[in-house]
Write an enzyme that holds these catalytic residues in place. Structure first.
Site, short mmCIF file in Angstrom:
data_model
loop_
_atom_site.label_atom_id
_atom_site.label_comp_id
_atom_site.label_asym_id
_atom_site.label_seq_id
_atom_site.Cartn_x
_atom_site.Cartn_y
_atom_site.Cartn_z
N SER A 69 0.79 -1.24 0.00
CA SER A 69 0.00 0.00 0.00
C SER A 69 0.82 1.28 0.00
O SER A 69 0.28 2.34 -0.27
CB SER A 69 -0.92 0.01 1.21
OG SER A 69 -2.07 -0.72 0.93
N LYS A 72 0.63 3.43 -2.92
CA LYS A 72 -0.55 4.26 -3.21
C LYS A 72 -0.21 5.75 -3.19
O LYS A 72 -0.74 6.53 -3.98
CB LYS A 72 -1.65 3.97 -2.17
CG LYS A 72 -2.24 2.56 -2.28
CD LYS A 72 -3.10 2.22 -1.06
CE LYS A 72 -3.69 0.82 -1.18
NZ LYS A 72 -4.36 0.39 0.05
N TYR A 194 -2.69 -2.49 -10.65
CA TYR A 194 -2.61 -2.19 -9.21
C TYR A 194 -1.85 -3.29 -8.46
O TYR A 194 -0.99 -3.01 -7.63
CB TYR A 194 -4.03 -2.01 -8.67
CG TYR A 194 -4.10 -2.01 -7.16
CD1 TYR A 194 -3.71 -0.90 -6.42
CD2 TYR A 194 -4.56 -3.14 -6.46
CE1 TYR A 194 -3.77 -0.91 -5.03
CE2 TYR A 194 -4.62 -3.16 -5.08
CZ TYR A 194 -4.22 -2.05 -4.37
OH TYR A 194 -4.26 -2.05 -3.00
N TYR A 246 -4.73 3.91 7.43
CA TYR A 246 -6.08 3.33 7.42
C TYR A 246 -6.88 3.80 8.63
O TYR A 246 -6.88 4.98 8.94
CB TYR A 246 -6.03 1.79 7.39
CG TYR A 246 -4.91 1.23 6.57
CD1 TYR A 246 -4.85 1.47 5.20
CD2 TYR A 246 -3.91 0.47 7.16
CE1 TYR A 246 -3.81 0.95 4.44
CE2 TYR A 246 -2.88 -0.05 6.39
CZ TYR A 246 -2.83 0.20 5.04
OH TYR A 246 -1.82 -0.30 4.31
N VAL A 264 0.97 -3.88 3.80
CA VAL A 264 0.88 -5.18 4.46
C VAL A 264 2.14 -6.03 4.27
O VAL A 264 2.29 -7.07 4.90
CB VAL A 264 -0.35 -6.01 4.01
CG1 VAL A 264 -1.64 -5.38 4.51
CG2 VAL A 264 -0.38 -6.18 2.50
N1 GLN Z 1 -1.96 -5.18 -2.35
C1 GLN Z 1 -2.57 -5.12 -1.06
C2 GLN Z 1 -4.08 -5.16 -1.19
O1 GLN Z 1 -4.63 -4.54 -2.06
C3 GLN Z 1 -2.17 -3.85 -0.38
C4 GLN Z 1 -2.86 -3.68 0.95
C5 GLN Z 1 -2.04 -3.00 1.95
O2 GLN Z 1 -0.81 -2.94 1.89
N2 GLN Z 1 -2.67 -2.54 2.97
O3 GLN Z 1 -4.74 -5.86 -0.44
#
Ligand code: GLN
Length: 609
Positions: A69, A72, A194, A246, A264
């Site tokens: 993430s 992003k 993505y 988050y 994650v």
């Molecule tokens: N690729 C992961 C997902 O879309 C990224 C989520 C994350 O790092 N929180 O679930």
């Protein structure tokens, strides 16, 4: 050198922090993407990169993992460049959702994801990346990351395939976005891009450098490559601040106070704008999907070194005025005859001087301008000395250009010194001057020269002075006070008249001193060398004054150089031609003058501090 670098306080601090937190075993490695569960729970790295490009790193800082993430935030910056703020906002909001990263947080009526830091918003953002084809879009995304980390990056194929084969929830989100027209292309292609973007391999050091690049307004501090257009950096940091962690974002701002983004894969990238980027990696995650140790590292570091963004670390109204005086108490190094000295003592307060220092931020500049305004009616000339100013904020530049316009409109003079290295400020001032129809902004190399200019204006004098030459040129000389007519006549006889061209040296420092000079016309600068090509003027003497007379008392060589400023006429008096009975009188006059200058100098020192 190396030994010293290893002992640097921040390096030692990070090592201790790493050691202290490495025993933590809480949390679990992500497993909903099967390939991620292969991560070693012991991996733990901390890296910090400063905006001047120094890298501190501890632990497994070269261990690669997938960015997930954290990507992003970077893709969001690319989308802003590709489409502009308006178009991106039309598809993705900037409101924290307060929900988990994989929640389906879409606005009821529009279907617009709440923000670009949750999966829905990030997938929509990836859908906005420009490119002729899907491989082209991927190439542009990878290129963007390469600029941030300063080396080529690759996609971890195992992790990518693993998420592709299991990421049905994200695929569903993509279809919902397509249904609401947030995504305008085939949703499977967007979500595939993505997944690849999330599987880019990075290290903790990479994350720290990415953070430092954002902290440095988009310029990678190690490669000097512009990774991100600066106009969007604050937008990226804003969504990181409010949504980057988050549904832990509120707690995060409360306890850490740095814009950050976690993934994650176990990484966290945090940014202290203007100072450093931090990268932490530890794959054990808490329930919200943030690295357990990573959060602790950031919380402890923020507390220990006090880097919370909202901490009031300085009161920016603290005095930026190093010293403030007027032209009645402090004079330029131009020596003036007693009549002019008296005139300046009476009217010199119409010249106001502010020597500024430090950082001119909005509040400190506002306070300065209020002080200037309180003396508005009494001020004809304002000198602002910027030599000791290290930075002028954009808001302050506006205040100064406004001040310039007010001065111009009321026929007063604003003079600036020490602005040579303040480019943005100079550009704005030049633009401001054009707007208000000023022919020129008065800029001087130093405050002494600016002060001299103002004094000349106040005394109604054009520099250089062209006072008519009196017949008995020596009568008003201080050295000649109380001489009898016979003594004066004798002096006149033995002096010899000389002329010098503008810029011509009359003597050099170190020359043997065998005479003194009475100035009849023009100005003479007495200067000392202060560096290879630099000099400073000690005084400027004008018609009616003498120079080179100190040697009469010291018996030593010239301690300064003397140079004609304008065409100079003077009378030279050789020390050898001074009668024995006249010498004590001249010495007495010299002593009195020196005492006068010294006490004037002491008064000025008291004011200048
Ligand atoms: N690729 C992961 C997902 O879309 C990224 C989520 C994350 O790092 N929180 O679930």
């Amino acid at each position: 050198m190396t030994a010293l670098l290893h002992a640097l306080p921040i390096q030692a601090y990070l090592e201790a922090l790493h050691q202290r937190l490495s025993d933590i075993r809480d949390g679990e490695v992500a497993s909903y993407i099967p390939e991620l569960s292969r991560a070693d729970p012991n991996w733990f790295a901390i890296a910090l990169v400063t905006v001047d490009g120094h890298v501190y790193q501890v632990g497994d800082s070269h261990q690669e993992f997938t960015i997930q993430s954290i990507s992003k935030a970077i893709t969001y910056g690319l989308a802003l460049e590709d489409r502009g703020v308006e178009a991106v906002l039309a598809k993705v909001g900037v409101e924290p959702s307060g929900e988990a990263f994989n929640s389906i947080s879409l606005e009821k009526d529009t279907g617009r994801p709440f923000n670009p830091m949750i999966n829905a918003g990030a997938i929509a953002t990836t859908g906005l990346i420009e490119g002729k084809s899907w491989p082209d879009k991927l190439a542009r995304i990878l290129q963007r990351f390469e600029k941030f980390v300063g080396h080529p990056v690759t996609v971890d194929e195992e992790v990518y395939c693993s998420e592709r084969d299991t990421g049905h929830r994200n695929r569903a989100i993509a279809h919902l976005l397509r249904n609401a027209n947030i995504i305008e292309e085939f949703p499977e292609e967007v979500v595939d891009l993505y997944f690849r973007q999330c599987s880019i391999r990075v290290t903790a050091r990479d994350l720290a450098l990415m953070g430092a690049t954002l902290a440095n307004n988009g310029v990678n501090p190690i490669t000097s490559v512009c990774a991100q257009q600066s106009q969007y950096v604050d937008k990226m940091l804003s969504v990181m601040t409010t949504c980057g962690m988050y549904d832990y974002s509120g707690n995060w701002v409360y306890s850490v106070g740095m814009p950050a983004k976690s993934g994650v894969g176990g990484g966290i990238m945090a940014v202290l704008p203007g100072q450093f980027g931090l990268g932490v990696f530890s794959p054990l995650l808490d329930r919200k999907g943030n690295s357990f140790r990573g959060v602790r590292v950031c919380e402890e570091l923020s507390r220990d070194i006090g880097v919370h963004l909202l901490k009031v670390v300085r009161a920016t109204s603290a005095s930026v005025v190093r010293v403030h005086y007027d032209g009645a108490c402090i004079h330029s190094r131009r020596q003036r005859l007693s009549g002019d000295r008296e005139a300046l003592a009476r009217g010199g307060h119409r010249i106001q001087v502010y020597e500024l220092q430090g950082e001119l931020m909005f509040a400190s500049t506002d306070s300065l301008i209020r002080s200037i305004a309180s003396q508005w009616d009494d001020t004809d000339f304002l000198i602002l000395d910027f030599h000791r100013v290290v930075d002028i904020a954009a808001a302050s530049i506006h205040l100064f250009t406004d001040l310039l316009a007010r001065f111009a409109a009321s026929g007063k003079h604003l003079l600036l010194t020490g602005t040579e290295d303040k480019y943005a400020f100079r550009r704005a001032i030049a633009r401001g001057a054009r707007t208000c129809g000023l022919e020129r902004v008065f800029e001087f190399e130093d405050t002494d020269r600016a002060l001299e200019f103002c004094e000349d204006q106040l005394l109604g004098r054009e520099p250089p002075s062209s006072a008519p030459e009196p017949d008995d040129v020596l009568r008003d000389q201080y050295l000649c006070q109380d001489l009898s007519p016979a003594e004066m006549a004798r002096l006149q006889q033995v002096t010899r008249r000389l002329s010098f061209q503008p810029g011509e040296h009359i003597f050099q420092s170190g020359d043997a001193a065998t005479s003194l000079f009475f100035v009849l016309r023009g100005h003479v600068d007495l200067v000392v060398r202060t560096g290879q090509r630099q000099e400073r003027r000690l005084v400027t003497v004008c018609a009616g004054m003498s120079f080179g007379e100190f040697a009469l008392a010291t018996g030593q060589g010239r301690s300064t150089a003397a140079r004609a400023v304008a065409a100079v006429e003077c009378m030279e008096l050789a020390f050898a031609d001074i009668d024995a009975d006249l010498k004590p009188k001249l010495m007495g006059n010299l002593a009195r003058e020196l005492a006068r200058r010294l006490s004037a100098e002491a008064k000025q020192l008291q004011i200048l501090g």
